[in-house]
Design a protein around this motif. Structure first.
Motif, PDB file in Angstrom:
ATOM      1  N   ALA A 176       0.857  -1.067   0.100  1.00  0.00           N
ATOM      2  CA  ALA A 176      -0.057  -0.060   0.049  1.00  0.00           C
ATOM      3  C   ALA A 176       0.951   1.171   0.202  1.00  0.00           C
ATOM      4  CB  ALA A 176      -1.081   0.031   1.209  1.00  0.00           C
ATOM      5  N   HIS A 177       1.789   1.289   0.698  1.00  0.00           N
ATOM      6  CA  HIS A 177       2.960   2.330   0.776  1.00  0.00           C
ATOM      7  C   HIS A 177       3.373   2.737  -0.852  1.00  0.00           C
ATOM      8  CE1 HIS A 177       4.011   0.886   4.866  1.00  0.00           C
ATOM      9  NE2 HIS A 177       2.964   1.292   4.764  1.00  0.00           N
ATOM     10  N   LEU A 178       3.459   1.567  -1.512  1.00  0.00           N
ATOM     11  CA  LEU A 178       4.118   1.760  -2.886  1.00  0.00           C
ATOM     12  C   LEU A 178       2.901   2.088  -3.889  1.00  0.00           C
ATOM     13  CD1 LEU A 178       6.488  -1.509  -2.979  1.00  0.00           C
ATOM     14  CD2 LEU A 178       7.190   0.872  -2.840  1.00  0.00           C
ATOM     15  N   MET A 179       1.769   1.538  -3.768  1.00  0.00           N
ATOM     16  CA  MET A 179       0.750   1.776  -4.866  1.00  0.00           C
ATOM     17  C   MET A 179      -0.441   2.528  -4.250  1.00  0.00           C
ATOM     18  SD  MET A 179       0.670  -2.225  -6.490  1.00  0.00           S
ATOM     19  CE  MET A 179      -0.433  -1.474  -7.833  1.00  0.00           C
ATOM     20  N   GLN A 180      -0.463   3.230  -3.281  1.00  0.00           N
ATOM     21  CA  GLN A 180      -1.590   3.804  -2.847  1.00  0.00           C
ATOM     22  C   GLN A 180      -2.116   5.066  -3.953  1.00  0.00           C
ATOM     23  OE1 GLN A 180      -0.963   6.529   0.784  1.00  0.00           O
ATOM     24  NE2 GLN A 180       1.229   6.748   0.384  1.00  0.00           N
TER      25      GLN A 180
ATOM     26  N   GLU B  54     -10.085   6.508  -3.797  1.00  0.00           N
ATOM     27  CA  GLU B  54      -9.680   6.783  -5.134  1.00  0.00           C
ATOM     28  C   GLU B  54     -10.070   5.776  -6.118  1.00  0.00           C
ATOM     29  OE1 GLU B  54      -5.778   8.074  -5.154  1.00  0.00           O
ATOM     30  OE2 GLU B  54      -6.171   9.642  -3.854  1.00  0.00           O
ATOM     31  N   SER B  55     -10.874   4.531  -5.526  1.00  0.00           N
ATOM     32  CA  SER B  55     -11.317   3.386  -6.380  1.00  0.00           C
ATOM     33  C   SER B  55     -12.640   3.785  -6.720  1.00  0.00           C
ATOM     34  CB  SER B  55     -11.084   2.240  -5.710  1.00  0.00           C
ATOM     35  OG  SER B  55      -9.793   2.042  -5.030  1.00  0.00           O
ATOM     36  N   ASP B  56     -12.965   3.279  -7.902  1.00  0.00           N
ATOM     37  CA  ASP B  56     -14.348   3.463  -8.462  1.00  0.00           C
ATOM     38  C   ASP B  56     -15.345   2.524  -7.446  1.00  0.00           C
ATOM     39  OD1 ASP B  56     -14.328   5.369 -10.812  1.00  0.00           O
ATOM     40  OD2 ASP B  56     -13.047   3.533 -11.517  1.00  0.00           O
ATOM     41  N   VAL B  57     -14.887   1.408  -7.124  1.00  0.00           N
ATOM     42  CA  VAL B  57     -15.735   0.249  -6.272  1.00  0.00           C
ATOM     43  C   VAL B  57     -14.662  -0.242  -5.319  1.00  0.00           C
ATOM     44  CG1 VAL B  57     -16.957  -1.661  -6.259  1.00  0.00           C
ATOM     45  CG2 VAL B  57     -17.290   0.071  -8.222  1.00  0.00           C
TER      46      VAL B  57
ATOM     47  N   ILE C 286      -6.721   4.512  -0.684  1.00  0.00           N
ATOM     48  CA  ILE C 286      -7.183   3.518  -1.606  1.00  0.00           C
ATOM     49  C   ILE C 286      -8.634   3.283  -2.133  1.00  0.00           C
ATOM     50  CG2 ILE C 286      -6.893   1.157  -2.320  1.00  0.00           C
ATOM     51  CD1 ILE C 286      -4.195   1.189  -0.889  1.00  0.00           C
ATOM     52  N   LYS C 287      -9.455   3.365  -0.842  1.00  0.00           N
ATOM     53  CA  LYS C 287     -10.771   3.207  -0.779  1.00  0.00           C
ATOM     54  C   LYS C 287     -11.413   4.422  -1.722  1.00  0.00           C
ATOM     55  CE  LYS C 287     -14.803   2.099   2.050  1.00  0.00           C
ATOM     56  NZ  LYS C 287     -15.175   1.630   3.535  1.00  0.00           N
TER      57      LYS C 287
END
Length: 1507
Positions: free
Chosen positions: A914-918, A951-954, A948-949
């Protein structure tokens, strides 16, 4: 089942060390509790009403060979060869019924318990299958009877007064000591005149109480029996009485009656369940009670039974006697005749002897029987019971003597033959010296002289069956004997022979279409239920027929025994049929269980732990006579449940476990159910473990599994307590030891973990899983003693497991997990690949065998052929499914507007991924993509999760969902086109989602730095004849679809540095690779090379996926967005003070510009100056006591990545750079002392003192303090991955060596370094000098650029590594640098040093950091390493490495290419299938290219793309 994952080991399976072992989770094993009863069917949901059921109210079962539980003997590790070891006293009833028949008899004889074998019982044990041997885990003895069973130690003693009433017609005898010399000449009867000497038990004494031991302390006693004047028989040669009784102690009361229990899962966590074959009923005991011909004018009562030849009560098994007597015909003396005439007295004595035998007062029974024998030496019932009693006392030769007497009287006495077989079998279980002592005076028939006791036993059993073909007991005993020798097929033949003789159904009726066709389990059940109806009808039509012999209980137990043998022979289908027959025989409507089990959905609990405990208590208080509510019935259900569990049918397995618990709750069933529920309903799993412990508080497997469950729930300390409790109960329980070691290792208590692993391996040296974890733990703390030998042993284990596993379906999974291969230097390229492949195959099998998965459909053409070409007869759903062949779910339609991208991960929390891909998910182009995230873990409420939650569409939390729900959500509702696996083989992953083909295109990246192995290969040398799927002749790549069933990762996102193209399986090469040959003409592969790569096969290739090559590094990070430096107010104040600005720094004066900074802009100079001061400050904070000019080499990797080769290279570097230190982390702390010791041994004390260890820091501190180091020294065995990006973001240069071409994990740092761009061309003064002609030896176009920064950081050998580090270190020179020229009043201000530009470090004995309000000079380094640092720091926002948006854009290009290719090929493939279905000719395009690349190359973003 693992150390590098962070899971315990369940107590799974193979030993799952099967199933499961399969990341690092704990072992599971079953156990059994006290036998209970239930006499009501009201709470039983599947009880089938049978109005024709025979009442068995007169039969009280008292023990089952299954499911008895009691206190466990904790220290037994004896290996039992196929269940053949037994103690000398068998059950008095040896048949499969495993209970005593108690018959109420009329008349004044009272109630007598009619038995057929000794009552001594033993707690069934736990066993595990270890190299086809049954290992006894625990044993105990359970006493059934209101009578008190004597202790294990016993003695000969005088007759006790409580037996005086037996002789009411005789004067009360007095107890008298008998000298041994007199005794040697007496008859063996304990009654002689008015004196009685008898064998009895005594809890304390081990000698003869009638003063023999005192008068003759060293005398050996001989008992002699006179039948006639010339007939003397040797009773027994006792060595010292103490020795005699010590020998009997272990044999009389610990009968090793093998206990079946359901198999556990394979290794996952070491679950306390060890895979094994079901155990058999191998009870062997003497037989009593079979009818004998009686003259019509005679009628005697024996043991309270009155009858004639017409009254035949079927016997069970064990040595015994008959209740129907034959009139004695031999002459007697007058005294004896007078006693015989007193018939009532004789009957009373014999009845009382029988009662004492049944109450286990064997010595009292023997005393009475000896008197009766003295009166009539031809009385068959007396002789039979004498043989049984002697057997129970361990007097085997006397038992044989009495049975031979019977055969001298009646050579066709089947019971005597059977009892001889049982006695010889008991003798076979003694050691050789005991057998010789026992058999010294046994007269054998000529044909048995020289034969072993086992051979004699088999001969006598077969003789008994020959005399009486329907002799149930002898047949069952013979089958047990054969089974104990692993002669399973012969044992089954014996079972079937007796079954065919006593079953009411004819052979034609019994087959009844049962074995015709490929029937499902539910269809088989329906046929068996119909057979049962026919059997019931025949039973009543024939007036009971054979049912007197073939009772419901016997049928159930025989089917169970046959099923267990078939299971042992790996004939699972046949075994299931026998188990079904056993359940249906007792009236269980098993068909309803199948009908009510919904595939893919675990049933709601039909019995709660509280109800199970209530049922158990009721069974204890009021045992049921109903054969349904019996431990054996429960065990059959449990065995079936485990079979379905192994075949991945959890819904049916859970239903059967619930059913078993509703009949007869046992701790073992609770254990197995808990294991199955642990991955679905953890809370309920814990409740069942606790319920099992309420049934058996000493159940070590339950404690171990409960510990694992609590650990999984986050209750680490409680889990540790459970493991410790299991070890306290059974100190040698190696599973609990290994599980506790795993927890300690995860907590950083590695040294304690190592000690526990050693203990486990001392107990079980072949515990491969524990050995691998032990080696991993040693590597983890850099304890390298025997390192090479350990790694070589692991290589040998892996190679053997891989080779042997080919013959198993599914192929066996090696003990070493994919993550382990990162640091096992001994493994070759094909081993690394195959370890991943075997795990991938098991994941595929798990899905294909599960009850929720719809399956991979057949081709339309194959479906049509299955229905003989008649389209109209093909079911609609079958045909429709075939239309989306080979996908199990309908393929999402080709995207016209949005490509649906799904990301699956357990790490959408505060985790390195998550640190890398947030920011990745929010950077997707929303005009072309919709982003779906599926979290496999619950929220930790961290900022990473929330970002992450948001910025995601779902975003869907599926952590509590079943696989079916997740797959159907992805495939049918969200209709994902591209599904991305961000876990791989790391903790928390659920690769079954991908194996179920939830999306048409599936990718993997970032989570696991290696191949997933989820695809076909062609490697006949190492992997057998699996050919894979070749490219079609028309040039169309139909292999993508033909091989889809076994391939669940289509693309692996990589780059050309991390994954060389030649290692892709099936990838065509332009040239054959040639390696050097030695004198034997064998190819030599340099260290780190994969080996010979050829177009002919995949023998040394690694990647089974098609690769998507990113233009720069595949490794994404979020440093530019999430980890920028926070403003340091003190540093900002200094800069403002120096450069005369209240708001921001002003321009540098020409006098402040050093030559190496001349090409920089003014803003860049200020930024760099700020970084220099910030770095000086942090160096002073981290290392306040080192010299300012110290060269700081650093490595922040976990210490398990450090190997001897690189460590000794580091020591060489320290020796060659005398003013240097090596900064390492206590990661873990236990590694520090080991490395210091190694450093002292290799380089001396002075160098070892320059090893500096610090604690691990938090993420933000860790990233920013990386700037303190001058050079970061990477680990070649397994690189820094995230840490490498962290270090380069701080500006510190790296030296890395991509040691292995076939291990991605050793090449990631090189990939990262080469994504940092080139030297600044504006630096004309140093630009040409910065050109590096070397760099990585890899023929890539983009590496030909000589000015790449990566060329300075990537080397090709250890020697080059050492030289580069030494060059950097020696090239760092410290000096004063002017940073300002005036103070606030315009006056130049002086530095504390008189001549700062010429001064050296000695003028500053303490570390220097600007401590004045407006310093004029700073003391800083210069050199190539510093130039590299400046370039890295000032240009980091321009590097591809830190351009997250650019990386996402390139990933999207790869996804679009994959989607476009897929739907183009999918359209052609469907057309091909349609034409094939319609039998239309298909045009073959011979011009097609037969050498198609499997890879996709992504071109980097351009200015045009940007616009």
């Amino acid at each position: 089942m693992s150390i590098l994952m962070h899971e315990p080991i369940p107590v799974t399976s193979e030993i799952q060390m099967q199933q499961s072992l399969t990341q690092n989770e704990p072992l599971r094993e079953g156990n059994y509790s006290k036998r209970d009863r239930r006499d009501s069917a009201s709470a039983f949901p599947y009880r089938k009403h049978n109005p024709n059921r025979i009442s068995q109210s007169n039969i009280i079962p008292y023990n089952s060979v299954q499911n008895t539980e009691n206190t466990l003997k904790r220290n037994s590790t004896e290996i039992l060869p196929a269940a053949s070891k037994r103690n000398s006293i068998p059950f008095f009833k040896l048949s499969l019924e495993d209970h005593i028949q108690q018959t109420n008899l009329n008349g004044n004889m009272g109630i007598s318990q009619v038995t057929s074998e000794p009552i001594q019982q033993q707690q069934p044990q736990l066993f595990k299958n270890n190299n086809n041997q049954i290992q006894q885990l625990q044993t105990t003895t359970l006493i059934h009877s209101n009578a008190t069973l004597p202790e294990r130690s016993f003695s000969l003693s005088g007759f006790h007064h409580t037996q005086n009433n037996l002789f009411n017609a005789i004067e009360n005898p007095r107890i008298k000591s008998i000298p041994s010399d007199e005794l040697l000449h007496r008859r063996h009867s304990a009654y002689h005149g008015n004196e009685i000497s008898n064998i009895t038990f005594n809890n304390q004494q081990h000698i003869l109480e009638n003063k023999m031991s005192g008068q003759y302390p060293n005398h050996s006693f001989h008992f002699q029996l006179n039948h006639n004047e010339n007939n003397t028989v040797f009773l027994q040669h006792l060595q010292q009485s103490q020795q005699f009784f010590s020998q009997q102690q272990s044999s009389f009361f610990t009968q090793n009656l093998l206990q079946h229990y359901a198999n556990p899962p394979s290794f996952h966590n070491f679950a306390a369940n060890i895979t094994h074959i079901p155990n058999q009923y191998y009870a062997a005991g003497p037989v009593v009670f079979h009818g004998l011909p009686i003259p019509s004018n005679q009628q005697f009562s024996i043991g309270g039974i009155v009858g004639t030849a017409n009254n035949v009560i079927p016997g069970t098994t064990a040595i015994g006697y008959s209740s129907f007597v034959q009139n004695p015909t031999s002459p007697f003396d007058s005294a004896s005749q007078e006693l015989i005439n007193r018939k009532e007295w004789f009957e009373s004595l014999l009845r009382l002897a029988h009662q004492k035998y049944n109450s286990q007062e064997f010595s009292g029974a023997l005393s009475i029987l000896q008197d009766l024998y003295n009166l009539n030496q031809h009385h068959l019932p007396t002789l039979l019971l004498l043989g049984c009693t002697c057997y129970s006392l361990g007097l085997h030769n006397m038992s044989i003597f009495y049975n031979n007497l019977i055969l001298n009287i009646d050579s066709n006495f089947a019971e005597a033959y059977s009892n001889l077989g049982t006695t010889h079998r008991a003798l076979s279980n003694q050691n050789l010296s005991q057998q010789l002592a026992e058999c010294r005076n046994i007269n054998l028939p000529p044909n048995l002289i020289g034969k072993s006791n086992i051979e004699c036993s088999e001969y006598y059993y077969r003789m008994a069956i020959q005399i009486r073909p329907k002799y149930w007991d002898a047949s069952i005993n013979l089958a047990g004997l054969l089974s104990s020798q692993s002669r399973h097929k012969e044992a089954i033949d014996v079972y079937e022979a007796i079954e065919s003789l006593v079953d009411d159904l004819s052979e034609q009726e019994k087959i009844f279409d049962l074995d015709k066709g490929n029937k499902s389990d539910s269809e088989v059940v329906s046929v068996i239920m119909e057979l049962e109806k026919r059997r019931s009808q025949l039973h009543y039509a024939n007036n009971a027929g054979n049912s007197v012999v073939f009772t419901t209980e016997r049928r159930r137990d025989l089917y169970f025994a046959k099923g267990n043998l078939l299971y042992a022979m790996n004939n699972i289908q046949a075994a299931k049929k026998e188990y079904f027959k056993g359940l249906i025989a007792v009236g269980l409507d098993i068909g309803s269980v199948f009908a009510n089990s919904i595939h893919g959905t675990l049933p709601i609990s039909s019995v709660t732990p509280q109800l199970a405990l209530a049922i158990n208590q009721k069974n204890l208080n009021t045992p049921s006579n109903d054969p349904l509510y019996h431990p054996t019935t429960s065990s059959i259900l449990q065995t079936l449940a485990k079979i379905f569990q192994d075949f991945n049918l959890p819904a049916l397995a859970v239903s059967l476990y619930y059913l078993s618990l509703s009949i007869f709750p046992t701790a073992n069933t609770c254990n197995n159910l808990g294991i199955l529920l642990a991955s679905h309903r953890l809370q309920e799993s814990i409740q069942w473990y606790e319920c099992g412990l309420a049934l058996d508080p000493q159940h070590v497997h339950l404690y171990t599994n409960l510990g694992s469950a609590l650990k999984d729930r986050g209750q680490i300390n409680e889990g540790i307590s459970c493991y410790q409790q299991a070890i306290a109960i059974q100190p040698d329980f190696f599973i609990a030891l290994a599980n506790l070691a795993n927890v300690y290792r995860d907590l950083g208590r590695v040294e304690e973990a190592v000690d526990l692993y050693r203990r486990a391996l001392q107990i079980k040296p072949d515990f491969v899983e524990a050995f691998c974890n032990y080696v991993n733990s040693l590597l983890f703390i850099c304890s390298w003693e025997n390192r090479d030998q350990n790694l070589q042993k692991i290589k040998e284990v892996v190679e053997k497991q891989l080779k042997d596993g080919i013959a198993i379906y599914p192929n066996a999974v090696p003990t070493v997990l994919p993550f382990h291969t990162f640091t096992y230097s001994s493994l070759s390229s094909w081993m690394v690949r195959e370890i991943s492949r075997r795990n991938a195959d098991r994941v595929t099998w798990n899905v294909k065998s599960s009850d929720w998965f719809p399956g991979f459909p057949k081709k339309p053409r194959e479906v049509l052929l299955d229905y003989n070409g008649d389209v109209s007869s093909v079911p609609k759903n079958v045909f429709e499914n075939s239309l989306h062949y080979p996908f199990p779910y309908d393929v999402s339609t080709e995207p016209t507007e949005f490509i649906h991208v799904g990301y699956v991960s357990s790490d959408f929390n505060n985790h390195p991924l998550a640190h890398l891909m947030q920011s990745v998910f929010g950077f997707h182009d929303r005009s072309k993509f919709r982003v779906f995230c599926y979290s496999l873990s619950p929220t930790d409420n961290s900022t990473y999760r929330e970002k992450i939650k948001e910025e995601s569409d779902v975003f869907v939390d599926v952590s509590s969902w079943g696989l079916k729900e997740i797959v159907e959500r992805i495939s049918l509702i969200d209709k994902i086109h591209v599904l991305c696996n961000l876990n791989g083989y790391t903790k928390g992953g659920r690769n079954e989602i991908f194996a179920a083909r939830a999306a048409p295109i599936q990718m993997a990246f970032m989570g696991f730095a290696g191949t997933m192995g989820a695809g076909n290969i062609y490697d006949p040398e190492n992997n057998g004849p699996n050919q894979g799927v070749a490219i079609s002749k028309d040039g169309k790549d139909r292999s993508y679809f033909e091989a889809l069933e076994s391939r669940w990762i289509d693309y692996f996102v990589v780059d050309e540095v991390s994954c060389p193209r030649k290692l892709v399986c099936g990838e065509p090469l332009s040239d054959e690779e040639v390696l050097f040959e030695n004198e034997n003409q064998q190819f030599i592969s340099p260290q780190g090379r994969a080996g010979l790569i050829s177009n002919l096969d995949d023998r040394n290739r690694v990647y089974t996926e098609r690769l998507i090559y990113m233009p720069e590094s595949y490794f994404v990070n979020d440093h530019a967005q999430g980890f920028r430096e926070q403003e340091d107010t003190e540093v900002t104040r200094l800069i403002k003070a120096v450069y005369h600005s209240e708001d921001q720094p002003g321009n540098l004066k020409s006098s402040d510009i050093w030559p190496d900074e001349a090409y920089l802009s003014n803003a860049e100079r200020l930024l760099w100056r700020t970084e220099e001061i910030r770095r000086l400050k942090m160096r002073n904070e981290v290392f306040p006591n080192i010299r300012e000019d110290t060269v700081i080499f650093a490595n922040f990797n976990q210490l398990y990545k450090v190997d001897p080769d690189i460590f000794y290279t580091w020591m060489n570097i320290l020796k060659r750079v005398p003013n240097s230190i090596l900064w390492l982390l206590r990661f873990p702390p236990a590694g520090e002392k080991n490395l210091r010791k190694l450093a002292e041994e290799y380089a001396g004390v002075e160098v070892a003192k320059r090893l500096i260890f610090t604690a691990v820091a938090s993420k933000h501190i860790h990233i920013h303090r990386g700037r303190v180091a001058d050079v970061f020294l990477d680990t070649p065995e397994c690189n820094a991955h995230t840490t490498a990006a962290d270090i380069l973001w701080s500006g510190t240069p790296i030296i890395t060596y991509p040691k292995y071409e076939f291990k991605m994990c050793s090449r990631v740092a090189a990939s990262i370094c080469y994504a940092t761009g080139s030297w600044d061309q504006r630096d004309s003064r140093n630009f040409k000098a910065r050109m590096q002609p070397g760099g990585l030896n890899l023929p890539l176009e983009r590496l030909r650029e000589k000015t790449l920064l990566g060329h300075h950081m990537v080397v090709n050998s250890y020697s080059e590594y050492e030289q580069r580090a030494v060059s950097f270190g020696l090239g760092i020179k410290w000096g004063w640098k002017r940073i300002g020229s005036r103070n606030d009043n315009g006056r130049p201000f002086s530095d504390p040093v008189s001549n700062p530009l010429k001064s050296d470090f000695q003028n500053h004995p303490v570390p220097f950091y600007p401590n004045t309000q407006s310093p004029l000079f700073i003391y800083v380094p210069s050199g190539t390493a510093v130039d590299l640092r400046r370039t890295l720091f000032l240009n980091r926002d321009k590097f591809p490495l830190f351009d997250t948006k650019r990386w996402v854009y390139n990933l999207e290009k790869g996804m679009k290419l994959a989607v476009k290719k897929f739907y183009k090929d999918w359209k052609e493939f469907k057309t091909f299938n349609k034409n094939e279905f319609l039998s239309l000719p298909t045009k073959v395009d011979e011009s097609g290219s037969f050498a198609q690349s499997k890879c996709l190359w992504i071109k980097d973003i351009t200015d045009e793309d940007t616009t």
